[in-house]
Design a protein around this motif. Structure first.
Motif, PDB file in Angstrom:
ATOM      1  N   PRO A  85       0.902  -1.334  -0.109  1.00  0.00           N
ATOM      2  CA  PRO A  85      -0.093   0.094  -0.094  1.00  0.00           C
ATOM      3  C   PRO A  85       0.937   1.289  -0.088  1.00  0.00           C
ATOM      4  CG  PRO A  85      -0.697  -1.524   1.611  1.00  0.00           C
ATOM      5  CD  PRO A  85       0.411  -2.044   1.026  1.00  0.00           C
ATOM      6  N   ALA A  86       0.206   2.243  -0.300  1.00  0.00           N
ATOM      7  CA  ALA A  86       1.078   3.593  -0.456  1.00  0.00           C
ATOM      8  C   ALA A  86       1.523   4.097   0.702  1.00  0.00           C
ATOM      9  CB  ALA A  86      -0.135   4.624  -1.301  1.00  0.00           C
ATOM     10  N   HIS A  87       1.067   4.040   1.901  1.00  0.00           N
ATOM     11  CA  HIS A  87       1.211   4.370   3.022  1.00  0.00           C
ATOM     12  C   HIS A  87       2.574   3.789   3.607  1.00  0.00           C
ATOM     13  CE1 HIS A  87      -1.126   1.010   4.538  1.00  0.00           C
ATOM     14  NE2 HIS A  87      -0.285   1.006   5.468  1.00  0.00           N
ATOM     15  N   ARG A  88       2.695   2.556   3.299  1.00  0.00           N
ATOM     16  CA  ARG A  88       3.952   1.875   3.742  1.00  0.00           C
ATOM     17  C   ARG A  88       5.190   2.202   2.959  1.00  0.00           C
ATOM     18  NH1 ARG A  88       3.657  -3.838   5.624  1.00  0.00           N
ATOM     19  NH2 ARG A  88       1.542  -4.163   6.858  1.00  0.00           N
ATOM     20  N   ALA A  89       4.859   2.587   1.453  1.00  0.00           N
ATOM     21  CA  ALA A  89       5.907   3.261   0.782  1.00  0.00           C
ATOM     22  C   ALA A  89       6.373   4.751   1.351  1.00  0.00           C
ATOM     23  CB  ALA A  89       5.547   3.427  -0.692  1.00  0.00           C
ATOM     24  N   THR A  90       5.485   5.284   1.774  1.00  0.00           N
ATOM     25  CA  THR A  90       5.574   6.738   2.203  1.00  0.00           C
ATOM     26  C   THR A  90       6.445   6.485   3.351  1.00  0.00           C
ATOM     27  OG1 THR A  90       3.524   7.648   1.378  1.00  0.00           O
ATOM     28  CG2 THR A  90       4.445   8.731   2.992  1.00  0.00           C
ATOM     29  N   ALA A  91       6.115   5.509   4.408  1.00  0.00           N
ATOM     30  CA  ALA A  91       6.848   5.410   5.512  1.00  0.00           C
ATOM     31  C   ALA A  91       7.994   5.068   5.679  1.00  0.00           C
ATOM     32  CB  ALA A  91       5.927   4.384   6.459  1.00  0.00           C
ATOM     33  N   LEU A  92       8.524   4.134   4.555  1.00  0.00           N
ATOM     34  CA  LEU A  92       9.726   3.729   4.206  1.00  0.00           C
ATOM     35  C   LEU A  92      10.576   5.100   3.549  1.00  0.00           C
ATOM     36  CD1 LEU A  92      11.753   1.571   3.812  1.00  0.00           C
ATOM     37  CD2 LEU A  92      10.907   0.955   1.640  1.00  0.00           C
ATOM     38  N   GLU A  93       9.978   5.867   2.984  1.00  0.00           N
ATOM     39  CA  GLU A  93      10.560   6.868   2.178  1.00  0.00           C
ATOM     40  C   GLU A  93      10.993   7.799   3.516  1.00  0.00           C
ATOM     41  OE1 GLU A  93       9.999  10.698  -0.665  1.00  0.00           O
ATOM     42  OE2 GLU A  93       8.452   9.272  -0.667  1.00  0.00           O
ATOM     43  N   ALA A  94       9.876   7.883   4.358  1.00  0.00           N
ATOM     44  CA  ALA A  94      10.494   9.177   5.559  1.00  0.00           C
ATOM     45  C   ALA A  94      11.306   8.405   6.258  1.00  0.00           C
ATOM     46  CB  ALA A  94       9.014   9.168   6.305  1.00  0.00           C
TER      47      ALA A  94
END
Length: 100
Positions: A1-10
């Motif tokens: 999901p998109a939120h996991r990718a965003t969390a990983l990027e952060a």
């Protein structure tokens, strides 16, 4: 999901790696050091919410002063951690004749 990718990027962007440009580390004996931050000399923060009491706790400020000599270390409280939070009276407020 998109939120996991965003969390990983952060997480990746928040990682700070120490660089030793100009061979400044390790610090040389006699180096002048500034320690800034409200928690640098707060034993309560150091012990946190652990159960029990440390036998011989050393705050970051005390350890740095021991290693480099108190005359080489300048301390400033810096900003408050949170509005209306209790603050230990900083040693910089306790002076007589310009000396701690």
């Amino acid at each position: 999901p998109a939120h996991r990718a965003t969390a990983l990027e952060a997480a990746r962007k928040s990682i700070v790696l120490l660089q030793n440009n100009a061979d400044r580390l390790p610090l040389k004996a006699g180096a002048k050091i500034a320690v800034i931050g409200a928690n640098a000399d707060d034993l309560g923060v150091l012990q946190g919410n652990y159960h029990g009491t440390a036998l011989d706790p050393v705050t970051p400020l005390a350890g740095i002063r021991t290693r480099f000599g108190a005359a080489n270390v300048t301390y400033a409280q810096g900003s408050l951690l949170a509005e209306e939070a209790a603050v230990v009276v900083p040693e910089t407020a306790l002076r007589s004749a310009g000396k701690p």
